[in-house]
Enzyme design. Structure first.
Site, PDB file in Angstrom:
ATOM      1  N   CYS A   2       0.830  -1.214   0.000  1.00  0.00           N
ATOM      2  CA  CYS A   2       0.000   0.000   0.000  1.00  0.00           C
ATOM      3  C   CYS A   2       0.870   1.273   0.000  1.00  0.00           C
ATOM      4  CB  CYS A   2      -0.927   0.115   1.215  1.00  0.00           C
ATOM      5  SG  CYS A   2      -1.998  -1.278   1.453  1.00  0.00           S
ATOM      6  N   ARG A  27       3.452   0.070  -5.057  1.00  0.00           N
ATOM      7  CA  ARG A  27       3.349  -0.576  -3.746  1.00  0.00           C
ATOM      8  C   ARG A  27       2.066  -1.397  -3.601  1.00  0.00           C
ATOM      9  NH1 ARG A  27       6.840   1.627  -0.032  1.00  0.00           N
ATOM     10  NH2 ARG A  27       5.571   0.724   1.602  1.00  0.00           N
ATOM     11  N   TRP A  77      -2.874  -2.640  -1.556  1.00  0.00           N
ATOM     12  CA  TRP A  77      -2.589  -4.059  -1.833  1.00  0.00           C
ATOM     13  C   TRP A  77      -3.319  -4.805  -0.739  1.00  0.00           C
ATOM     14  CZ3 TRP A  77      -0.541  -8.588   0.076  1.00  0.00           C
ATOM     15  CH2 TRP A  77      -0.115  -9.535  -0.870  1.00  0.00           C
ATOM     16  N   ASN A 101      -1.548   1.443   6.124  1.00  0.00           N
ATOM     17  CA  ASN A 101      -0.679   0.463   5.468  1.00  0.00           C
ATOM     18  C   ASN A 101      -0.190  -0.502   6.537  1.00  0.00           C
ATOM     19  OD1 ASN A 101       1.241  -0.910   3.951  1.00  0.00           O
ATOM     20  ND2 ASN A 101       2.797   0.674   4.242  1.00  0.00           N
ATOM     21  N   GLY A 102      -0.313  -1.816   6.273  1.00  0.00           N
ATOM     22  CA  GLY A 102       0.151  -2.797   7.253  1.00  0.00           C
ATOM     23  C   GLY A 102      -1.015  -3.580   7.813  1.00  0.00           C
ATOM     24  N   GLU A 494      16.769 -15.931 -12.521  1.00  0.00           N
ATOM     25  CA  GLU A 494      16.189 -14.592 -12.641  1.00  0.00           C
ATOM     26  C   GLU A 494      15.373 -14.462 -13.932  1.00  0.00           C
ATOM     27  OE1 GLU A 494      15.595 -12.305 -10.760  1.00  0.00           O
ATOM     28  OE2 GLU A 494      15.393 -10.474 -11.902  1.00  0.00           O
ATOM     29  N   LYS A 498      11.435 -13.482 -14.044  1.00  0.00           N
ATOM     30  CA  LYS A 498      10.924 -12.321 -14.791  1.00  0.00           C
ATOM     31  C   LYS A 498       9.771 -12.748 -15.692  1.00  0.00           C
ATOM     32  CE  LYS A 498      12.159  -9.460 -13.087  1.00  0.00           C
ATOM     33  NZ  LYS A 498      13.021  -9.431 -11.987  1.00  0.00           N
ATOM     34  N   GLU A 501       6.687 -13.507 -13.638  1.00  0.00           N
ATOM     35  CA  GLU A 501       6.173 -12.272 -13.030  1.00  0.00           C
ATOM     36  C   GLU A 501       5.386 -11.406 -13.990  1.00  0.00           C
ATOM     37  OE1 GLU A 501       9.716 -10.200 -11.558  1.00  0.00           O
ATOM     38  OE2 GLU A 501       8.503  -9.524  -9.887  1.00  0.00           O
ATOM     39  N   HIS A 517      17.920 -34.873 -13.376  1.00  0.00           N
ATOM     40  CA  HIS A 517      17.417 -35.345 -12.082  1.00  0.00           C
ATOM     41  C   HIS A 517      15.911 -35.118 -11.940  1.00  0.00           C
ATOM     42  CE1 HIS A 517      21.474 -36.184 -10.809  1.00  0.00           C
ATOM     43  NE2 HIS A 517      21.807 -35.048 -11.388  1.00  0.00           N
ATOM     44  N   LYS A 620       5.734  -4.077  -5.138  1.00  0.00           N
ATOM     45  CA  LYS A 620       7.188  -3.957  -5.181  1.00  0.00           C
ATOM     46  C   LYS A 620       7.851  -4.165  -3.820  1.00  0.00           C
ATOM     47  CE  LYS A 620      10.735  -1.500  -7.564  1.00  0.00           C
ATOM     48  NZ  LYS A 620      10.988  -2.621  -8.473  1.00  0.00           N
TER      49      LYS A 620
HETATM   50  C1  AGP Z   1      11.463  -8.856  -8.367  1.00  0.00           C
HETATM   51  O1  AGP Z   1      11.163  -8.661  -9.708  1.00  0.00           O
HETATM   52  C2  AGP Z   1      10.334  -9.168  -7.545  1.00  0.00           C
HETATM   53  N1  AGP Z   1       9.333  -8.155  -7.640  1.00  0.00           N
HETATM   54  C3  AGP Z   1      10.572  -9.702  -6.159  1.00  0.00           C
HETATM   55  O2  AGP Z   1      11.021 -11.012  -6.298  1.00  0.00           O
HETATM   56  C4  AGP Z   1      11.550  -8.941  -5.246  1.00  0.00           C
HETATM   57  O3  AGP Z   1      12.851  -9.097  -5.716  1.00  0.00           O
HETATM   58  C5  AGP Z   1      11.421  -9.471  -3.824  1.00  0.00           C
HETATM   59  O4  AGP Z   1      10.141  -9.212  -3.352  1.00  0.00           O
HETATM   60  C6  AGP Z   1      12.454  -8.907  -2.878  1.00  0.00           C
HETATM   61  O5  AGP Z   1      12.362  -7.519  -2.778  1.00  0.00           O
HETATM   62  P1  AGP Z   1      13.475  -6.692  -2.031  1.00  0.00           P
HETATM   63  O6  AGP Z   1      14.696  -6.718  -2.869  1.00  0.00           O
HETATM   64  O7  AGP Z   1      12.910  -5.324  -1.899  1.00  0.00           O
HETATM   65  O8  AGP Z   1      13.696  -7.373  -0.718  1.00  0.00           O
END
Ligand code: AGP
Length: 625
Positions: A2, A27, A77, A101-102, A494, A498, A501, A517, A620
């Site tokens: 949020c 956020r 969120w 928020n929280g 990674e 991506k 995501e 495996h 994020k």
């Molecule tokens: C990355 O593309 C993601 N949105 C997610 O995996 C992110 O890296 C993860 O939530 C960790 O975030 P941070 O680096 O702020 O701890």
């Protein structure tokens, strides 16, 4: 998660709130809303879905808000309650209006008491309940600030509240307790709150990072800070940020993510320059930062992180063990926090988080500190929780990253960990043979070259063309494997993350050696295997893995050295790494592989028509567990 904005001052508040929320939408973006004073009454416009729906409502609204100078806004969120308009913030309880928020952890208990006292909440949220507590205190004759303070002491949990009341026009009160809240004086008069600096840069660059347990008030007098427990005034200094509002715009790119991919050469250079003292001729000479001292003194290093940051940490393990000969344990923060790891006062725990707010990573830092184990935070955000709670901090200098998918913060993390590796390697160099010492010097020279090499690679346009072509050919694959070995393995992970995501396609990253495996059972003609095989000591082994999946019908997208015609001939689709990379140490190849997998995911997501910058279900900063 949020985003929150609050303002009192001389500027038109609704525009200001919307602008702030746009920069905080990363956020959370399942619903949004604003509340503002109009002739002594607080008006609320809110909607499920994106902020743009609220903007539309405001455009169509007959409510006159141009003269309004006091208000609060929120982008959500969802945690408690579905992402509906009813559950969207701001919430009104009588004359009290708030955003939150929280999580209120004793939510059930508070709700029960409120119902018993005859109140009827309208939403399913925990947030709305707080409004009843404030209302009750104000009805007993207390002012807004004191009512918020007293009410806050009745709830448990890590959260931020920003509240206003029709009984006190021109005052907004905020509490920071765990989740972030920053504030600033408006040079034109008044003050502003936001969840992070991105949300208030359009008002001021002199930002006060409120501390855990701060109660703050903004009014025409500006910002005042108080102790949440005692209500007594406290002093908080502002930090002048070097971020600019322009950095928060797309600058002609279709998406923030694309802009941020293309910004990587400069964010790598900025991070290098921010960390390394280059005038003394010593390679990887990190300035005398307390964080560096703590890491230097450690017998073993533990890096905890989540998601993309965990991938960066994994690569750091490969680098640090190779170059600095220090044992490094890398672990998901969510696992580390609940087990009983072998760590002690001679260990160092590094929490790696671009946002500096990730709940699991923070939990590890807190637990370690409580046990007397030294901790360091590595983050992109000054004033973030991790930067204040770890014993010491190292900042990368990626600049603001708006796209939810981490791109330039990932490579800036890599740069930070790389210079840290080099620094530790130099420090331990007495233990190294001469060729290793020369190797470190050479590596440093090549690290400086990398941003330039990447800038040429990205600007030449061939990579964009090649990734578009591959995306068109492969977008309908049933699934993707990304395989790599050695330094390429974390980039395979990674790349797969991506793609999941932002394109919502099933993808997995594997170390090439793992295929046999189990995962190879998945391979058939509908699967694509992205093979990361630069010219390093692992190339031959990776090519063998390529042959195995090719024999089982997989479509192969190879990513390899521009001169590697043999590899190219084995692949159905091909993307060449930057020319000249073969002259660079293979430790640095991940910096070149990364933009390729990022752009590939971006192009596939575009073809799938997803919301690249705000992928579904994500936020994020993951500030809840
Ligand atoms: C990355 O593309 C993601 N949105 C997610 O995996 C992110 O890296 C993860 O939530 C960790 O975030 P941070 O680096 O702020 O701890």
């Amino acid at each position: 998660m949020c985003g929150i904005v609050g303002y009192v001052g001389n500027r038109p508040v609704v525009d200001l709130l919307i602008q702030g929320l746009r920069h905080l939408e990363y956020r959370g973006y399942d619903s949004a809303g604003v509340a503002f004073f109009r002739d002594g009454i607080i008006e609320i416009e809110k909607s499920e879905g994106r902020l743009v729906h609220v903007e539309k409502l405001l455009a169509e609204s007959s409510k006159v808000f141009q003269g309004s100078k006091c208000g609060i806004g929120h982008t959500r969120w969802a945690t408690h309650g579905k992402p509906t308009t009813q559950n969207a913030h701001p919430h009104r309880t009588g004359h009290v209006v708030l955003v939150h928020n929280g999580i209120i952890e004793n939510y059930q208990e508070v709700r029960k008491q409120i119902l018993e006292r005859g109140h009827r909440p309208l939403s399913e949220t925990d947030s709305e309940l707080f409004g009843f507590l404030v209302l009750e205190e104000m009805n007993r004759g207390l002012g807004l600030r004191e009512s918020v303070r007293k009410s806050f002491l009745k709830i448990r949990g890590s959260c931020t509240m920003v509240v206003m009341s029709e009984k006190e026009p021109g005052v907004v009160v905020g509490v920071r307790n765990g989740t972030p809240l920053v504030a600033a004086n408006d040079p034109l008069g008044g003050g502003v709150f936001a969840s992070d600096a991105q949300g208030l840069l359009h008002v001021s660059k002199n930002v006060v990072f409120l501390e855990h347990g701060d109660l703050a008030e903004i009014s025409e007098k500006g910002l005042e800070v108080f102790d949440l427990k005692t209500g007594k005034t406290i002093q908080r200094n502002a930090t002048l940020l070097d971020w600019s509002v322009e950095q928060l715009d797309k600058q002609g790119h279709a998406h923030y993510m694309l802009k941020e991919i293309y910004e990587q050469p400069s964010s790598l250079m900025d991070t290098l320059n921010a960390l390394v003292e280059r005038s003394n001729g010593i390679p990887f000479s990190l300035a005398h930062q307390p964080a560096v001292k703590l890491i230097e003194n450690a017998r073993d290093i533990h890096i905890v992180a989540c998601g993309t940051s965990w991938h960066a940490a994994l690569l750091a393990k490969y680098w640090m063990e190779k170059w600095a000969r220090i044992p490094v344990n890398v672990e998901l923060a969510s696992e580390f926090r609940y087990r009983d790891p072998v760590v002690g006062k001679s260990s160092i725990i590094i929490g790696l988080a671009q946002s500096g707010e990730t709940a699991d990573t923070l939990a590890v830092i807190r637990k370690a500190r409580a046990a007397g184990i030294p901790t360091v935070g590595i983050t992109n955000i000054r004033g973030s929780t991790i930067s204040r709670e770890a014993d010491a901090v190292l900042y990368m200098a990626a600049g603001p990253e708006v796209g939810v998918a981490a791109t330039k913060t990932f490579t800036a993390q890599l740069m930070t960990l790389l210079v840290l590796t080099g620094h530790l390697a130099v420090k331990n160099s007495q233990a190294h043979p001469d060729d290793q010492v020369q190797g470190i010097q050479k590596l440093f020279e090549q690290v400086i070259q990398m941003p330039h090499l990447l800038a040429d690679y990205l600007e030449a346009g061939k990579l964009a063309k090649d990734t578009k072509k591959a995306a068109r050919a492969l977008k309908d694959s049933r699934g993707f494997f990304f395989i790599g070995r050695g330094f390429s393995f974390p980039i395979a992970l990674e790349g797969a993350l991506k793609l999941k995501e932002i394109a919502y396609i099933h993808a997995e990253g594997y170390a090439g050696g793992e295929l046999k495996h189990g995962p190879i059972a998945m391979i058939d003609q509908e699967m694509t295997v992205v093979v990361l095989a630069p010219l390093d000591i692992w190339r031959e082994k990776t090519v063998s893995n390529l042959e195995e999946v090719k024999a089982r019908g997989a479509r192969i997208l190879g990513i390899g050295d521009a001169s590697d015609l043999v590899l190219q001939s084995l692949c159905d689709h091909w993307i060449a790494l930057p020319p000249g990379l073969d002259k660079i140490d293979s430790s640095l190849f991940p910096l070149a592989l990364t933009p390729v997998v990022q752009l590939l995911s971006y192009e596939i997501a575009l073809l799938k028509g997803t919301d690249v910058d705000k992928p579904r279900n994500l936020a994020k900063s993951v500030t809840v567990e």
